[in-house]
Design a protein around this motif. Structure first.
Motif, PDB file in Angstrom:
ATOM      1  N   SER A   1       6.741 -10.972  -7.388  1.00 21.01           N
ATOM      2  CA  SER A   1       7.334 -11.703  -8.517  1.00 21.01           C
ATOM      3  C   SER A   1       6.334 -12.652  -9.160  1.00 21.01           C
ATOM      4  O   SER A   1       6.238 -12.726 -10.392  1.00 21.01           O
ATOM      5  CB  SER A   1       8.563 -12.472  -8.061  1.00 21.01           C
ATOM      6  OG  SER A   1       9.577 -11.573  -7.685  1.00 21.01           O
TER       7      SER A   1
ATOM      8  N   ARG B   1      14.995  -7.822 -15.876  1.00 23.62           N
ATOM      9  CA  ARG B   1      15.362  -7.868 -14.467  1.00 23.62           C
ATOM     10  C   ARG B   1      16.866  -8.079 -14.348  1.00 23.62           C
ATOM     11  O   ARG B   1      17.435  -8.921 -15.026  1.00 23.62           O
ATOM     12  CB  ARG B   1      14.626  -8.999 -13.768  1.00 23.62           C
ATOM     13  CG  ARG B   1      13.114  -8.834 -13.766  1.00 23.62           C
ATOM     14  CD  ARG B   1      12.429 -10.189 -13.568  1.00 23.62           C
ATOM     15  NE  ARG B   1      10.986 -10.108 -13.442  1.00 23.62           N
ATOM     16  CZ  ARG B   1      10.141 -10.144 -14.458  1.00 23.62           C
ATOM     17  NH1 ARG B   1      10.582 -10.240 -15.697  1.00 23.62           N
ATOM     18  NH2 ARG B   1       8.836 -10.079 -14.250  1.00 23.62           N
TER      19      ARG B   1
ATOM     20  N   HIS C   1      14.287  -3.536 -11.919  1.00 21.34           N
ATOM     21  CA  HIS C   1      13.399  -3.869 -13.035  1.00 21.34           C
ATOM     22  C   HIS C   1      13.355  -2.695 -14.015  1.00 21.34           C
ATOM     23  O   HIS C   1      13.052  -1.568 -13.612  1.00 21.34           O
ATOM     24  CB  HIS C   1      11.989  -4.141 -12.517  1.00 21.34           C
ATOM     25  CG  HIS C   1      11.861  -5.418 -11.758  1.00 21.34           C
ATOM     26  ND1 HIS C   1      12.545  -5.662 -10.601  1.00 21.34           N
ATOM     27  CD2 HIS C   1      11.121  -6.521 -11.999  1.00 21.34           C
ATOM     28  CE1 HIS C   1      12.224  -6.865 -10.148  1.00 21.34           C
ATOM     29  NE2 HIS C   1      11.363  -7.407 -10.978  1.00 21.34           N
TER      30      HIS C   1
ATOM     31  N   PHE D   1       9.363  -6.668 -18.112  1.00 22.72           N
ATOM     32  CA  PHE D   1      10.537  -6.102 -17.456  1.00 22.72           C
ATOM     33  C   PHE D   1      11.785  -6.878 -17.833  1.00 22.72           C
ATOM     34  O   PHE D   1      11.738  -8.097 -17.985  1.00 22.72           O
ATOM     35  CB  PHE D   1      10.403  -6.180 -15.923  1.00 22.72           C
ATOM     36  CG  PHE D   1       9.349  -5.297 -15.335  1.00 22.72           C
ATOM     37  CD1 PHE D   1       9.595  -3.960 -15.084  1.00 22.72           C
ATOM     38  CD2 PHE D   1       8.107  -5.818 -15.018  1.00 22.72           C
ATOM     39  CE1 PHE D   1       8.623  -3.157 -14.527  1.00 22.72           C
ATOM     40  CE2 PHE D   1       7.124  -5.025 -14.450  1.00 22.72           C
ATOM     41  CZ  PHE D   1       7.384  -3.671 -14.202  1.00 22.72           C
TER      42      PHE D   1
END
Length: 93
Positions: free
Chosen positions: A36, A53, A58, A51
């Protein structure tokens, strides 16, 4: 001009392929928090969200899709360089 850390690009590639930071952490041998942090750093370096999330994982944004094309080409080029170096009898790069 920003210089991107290949390790962060490698993490991006791993997450893009499995669509999960948790699964990528297993295949890359890193913990999920490291994954992350690296993704957030890459997004900050690029200045774009890569992305979306959510609880399902993702999903690449349009910027993520564009970056993925380039990173996959980079990965192929690096593999070719390593193959050429091995064939020439040089140590692995």
């Amino acid at each position: 001009m920003n210089h991107f850390d290949w390790d962060n690009l490698r993490v991006f590639l791993g997450v893009a392929r499995v669509r999960s930071a948790l699964e990528a952490s297993h295949s890359l041998g890193m913990d999920q928090s490291t994954i992350s942090r690296r993704l957030h750093r890459l997004e900050a370096d690029i200045g774009s969200k890569l992305f979306d999330r959510n609880s399902q994982g993702h999903r690449l944004t349009s910027a993520g899709h564009r970056l993925l094309e380039h990173v996959e080409k980079l990965e192929s080029t690096l593999a070719a360089v390593e193959d050429a170096a091995r064939a020439a009898g040089y140590a692995t790069l």
